[in-house]
Write an enzyme that holds these catalytic residues in place. Structure first.
Site, PDB file in Angstrom:
ATOM      1  N   TYR A 240     -45.174   2.554  40.873  1.00  0.00           N
ATOM      2  CA  TYR A 240     -45.245   2.151  42.467  1.00  0.00           C
ATOM      3  C   TYR A 240     -46.255   1.446  42.995  1.00  0.00           C
ATOM      4  O   TYR A 240     -47.441   2.265  42.430  1.00  0.00           O
ATOM      5  CB  TYR A 240     -44.620   2.798  44.001  1.00  0.00           C
ATOM      6  CG  TYR A 240     -43.540   3.372  43.949  1.00  0.00           C
ATOM      7  CD1 TYR A 240     -43.078   2.819  44.887  1.00  0.00           C
ATOM      8  CD2 TYR A 240     -43.028   4.947  43.102  1.00  0.00           C
ATOM      9  CE1 TYR A 240     -41.312   3.729  44.957  1.00  0.00           C
ATOM     10  CE2 TYR A 240     -41.955   4.848  43.456  1.00  0.00           C
ATOM     11  CZ  TYR A 240     -40.666   4.438  44.534  1.00  0.00           C
ATOM     12  OH  TYR A 240     -39.593   4.919  44.138  1.00  0.00           O
TER      13      TYR A 240
ATOM     14  N   TYR B 120     -37.403   7.462  38.626  1.00  0.00           N
ATOM     15  CA  TYR B 120     -38.877   7.201  38.961  1.00  0.00           C
ATOM     16  C   TYR B 120     -39.009   9.239  37.996  1.00  0.00           C
ATOM     17  O   TYR B 120     -38.785   9.753  37.489  1.00  0.00           O
ATOM     18  CB  TYR B 120     -39.219   7.682  40.082  1.00  0.00           C
ATOM     19  CG  TYR B 120     -40.409   8.632  40.314  1.00  0.00           C
ATOM     20  CD1 TYR B 120     -41.388   8.154  40.648  1.00  0.00           C
ATOM     21  CD2 TYR B 120     -40.699   9.434  40.855  1.00  0.00           C
ATOM     22  CE1 TYR B 120     -42.835   8.060  41.346  1.00  0.00           C
ATOM     23  CE2 TYR B 120     -42.075  10.366  41.546  1.00  0.00           C
ATOM     24  CZ  TYR B 120     -42.904   9.974  41.200  1.00  0.00           C
ATOM     25  OH  TYR B 120     -43.976  10.268  41.333  1.00  0.00           O
TER      26      TYR B 120
ATOM     27  N   ARG C 200     -36.145  11.663  39.055  1.00  0.00           N
ATOM     28  CA  ARG C 200     -35.548  10.892  40.259  1.00  0.00           C
ATOM     29  C   ARG C 200     -34.608   9.699  39.829  1.00  0.00           C
ATOM     30  O   ARG C 200     -35.454   9.246  38.992  1.00  0.00           O
ATOM     31  CB  ARG C 200     -36.075  10.151  41.275  1.00  0.00           C
ATOM     32  CG  ARG C 200     -37.669  11.372  42.098  1.00  0.00           C
ATOM     33  CD  ARG C 200     -37.311  10.912  43.434  1.00  0.00           C
ATOM     34  NE  ARG C 200     -36.072  11.485  44.477  1.00  0.00           N
ATOM     35  CZ  ARG C 200     -35.336  10.210  45.137  1.00  0.00           C
ATOM     36  NH1 ARG C 200     -36.182   9.653  45.607  1.00  0.00           N
ATOM     37  NH2 ARG C 200     -34.392  10.324  45.380  1.00  0.00           N
TER      38      ARG C 200
ATOM     39  N   HIS D 136     -34.020   4.063  41.962  1.00  0.00           N
ATOM     40  CA  HIS D 136     -33.649   3.912  43.742  1.00  0.00           C
ATOM     41  C   HIS D 136     -34.688   3.085  43.950  1.00  0.00           C
ATOM     42  O   HIS D 136     -35.197   2.406  43.527  1.00  0.00           O
ATOM     43  CB  HIS D 136     -33.889   5.161  44.257  1.00  0.00           C
ATOM     44  CG  HIS D 136     -34.988   5.694  44.283  1.00  0.00           C
ATOM     45  ND1 HIS D 136     -35.505   6.452  43.595  1.00  0.00           N
ATOM     46  CD2 HIS D 136     -36.425   5.677  45.061  1.00  0.00           C
ATOM     47  CE1 HIS D 136     -36.982   7.015  43.742  1.00  0.00           C
ATOM     48  NE2 HIS D 136     -37.102   6.107  44.461  1.00  0.00           N
TER      49      HIS D 136
ATOM     50  N   HIS E 238     -35.859   1.585  48.000  1.00  0.00           N
ATOM     51  CA  HIS E 238     -36.144   2.166  49.195  1.00  0.00           C
ATOM     52  C   HIS E 238     -35.764   1.348  50.596  1.00  0.00           C
ATOM     53  O   HIS E 238     -35.779   0.294  50.186  1.00  0.00           O
ATOM     54  CB  HIS E 238     -37.581   2.266  49.641  1.00  0.00           C
ATOM     55  CG  HIS E 238     -38.418   3.733  48.898  1.00  0.00           C
ATOM     56  ND1 HIS E 238     -37.852   5.280  49.209  1.00  0.00           N
ATOM     57  CD2 HIS E 238     -37.956   3.821  47.256  1.00  0.00           C
ATOM     58  CE1 HIS E 238     -38.756   5.830  48.503  1.00  0.00           C
ATOM     59  NE2 HIS E 238     -38.420   5.084  47.285  1.00  0.00           N
TER      60      HIS E 238
HETATM   61  C1  MBD Z   1     -40.122   9.077  45.107  1.00  0.00           C
HETATM   62  O1  MBD Z   1     -39.842   7.408  44.907  1.00  0.00           O
HETATM   63  C2  MBD Z   1     -39.771   9.551  46.182  1.00  0.00           C
HETATM   64  O2  MBD Z   1     -38.645   8.359  46.615  1.00  0.00           O
HETATM   65  C3  MBD Z   1     -39.646  10.139  46.413  1.00  0.00           C
HETATM   66  C4  MBD Z   1     -38.741  10.891  47.877  1.00  0.00           C
HETATM   67  C5  MBD Z   1     -39.721  11.656  45.831  1.00  0.00           C
HETATM   68  C6  MBD Z   1     -41.142  11.238  45.018  1.00  0.00           C
HETATM   69  C7  MBD Z   1     -41.088  10.340  45.090  1.00  0.00           C
HETATM   70 FE    FE Z   2     -39.106   6.454  45.676  1.00  0.00          FE
END
Ligand code: MBD
Ligand code: FE
Length: 257
Positions: A133, A167, A188, A191, A193
């Site tokens: 990010y 992620y 993760r 995704h 957001h």
């Molecule tokens: C992430 O990118 C995220 O969206 C969340 C909820 C927790 C850790 C990393």
């Molecule tokens: Fe995230």
């Protein structure tokens, strides 16, 4: 004046922790090691990450289960405000040589009766094709892959971006160490957001996931909801995806309180 809710929650936190210490017969050595780990969590700035990975989903589940409309998901630790307002046709700010497959993503914003919501504020942010990010990883321009858009007369927006990578929680830090202590992987699923804000409606904070992602079933932050998984359509030089966001009227959210 004493706040009863604060007292009861903090008392509860102490009680459960004391119970756990006794139940597990935590040794003095273990206790001191935990203090060092906890200190490191603070010093490295990973408290927001740790909290959102382990606890945010439970706050949401309790607040929204059983309500109509699109399910919320985690805000997470990587939202930053004041993202640039973009002009249609929308492209998320990105580097000239931004890595990754081109994605055209369309969102249809509606109320729970199916009426399109025009001029909705749509805030979007995502990781890049390395799973990083902007603002939180070194060497990425400020506000890369972050922007604010509005829906059109049909309650729709389409944005050109790239497909994010799954992620991975940084493995060297205290949150990563914690995951190895509990024998969990650090991933993760990929995704996008979104925050969608329309006057008179409950502000929707959610995420969109992609069918076939290997981490959907075991998301370390437990943010996946079936209704938020979309199927991507592959073309020669780009990919398309879409989802419908249904916003609850503000009174439905208020009624539950
Ligand atoms: C992430 O990118 C995220 O969206 C969340 C909820 C927790 C850790 C990393
Ligand atoms: Fe995230």
């Amino acid at each position: 004046m004493a706040n009863e809710r604060v007292i009861s929650i903090f008392q509860g936190l102490l009680e459960k922790t004391k119970e756990l210490i006794e139940e597990k017969q935590i040794t003095h050595e273990e206790y001191r090691e935990f203090c060092l780990w906890f200190d490191e969590l603070g010093r490295t700035g990973e408290i927001p990450l740790f909290m959102d990975v382990f606890f945010e989903t439970h706050v949401l589940r309790g607040m929204y289960s059983g309500l109509p409309g699109t399910e919320p998901s985690l805000l997470g630790p990587y939202y930053i405000p004041n993202e640039p307002g973009l002009q249609a046709p929308y492209t998320l700010p990105q580097r000239q040589d931004e890595k990754g497959e081109v994605l055209f993503f369309t969102g249809n914003v509606k109320d729970i009766d199916g009426n399109p919501l025009q001029k909705a504020d749509v805030y979007m942010w995502q990781a890049d094709a390395d799973g990083e990010y902007s603002h939180f990883a070194d060497g990425i321009p400020e506000y890369n892959l972050r922007g604010k858009m509005k829906t059109d007369e049909d309650g729709r927006f389409t944005v050109k971006t790239v497909i994010p990578a799954p992620y991975q929680i940084p493995t060297g830090g205290p949150t990563g160490k914690f995951l190895t202590y509990i024998d969990s992987h650090p991933y993760r699923p990929a995704h996008l957001h979104f925050i969608i804000d329309v006057p008179g409606h409950d502000k929707l904070i959610t995420q969109v996931f992609f069918e076939g992602d290997p981490w959907l079933e075991t998301d370390v932050a437990d943010g996946v909801r079936d209704s938020l998984i979309t199927k991507l359509e592959k073309f020669d030089d780009h990919t398309k995806g879409s989802i419908t966001f249904e916003l609850r009227p503000a009174r439905v959210a208020a009624a539950k309180k």
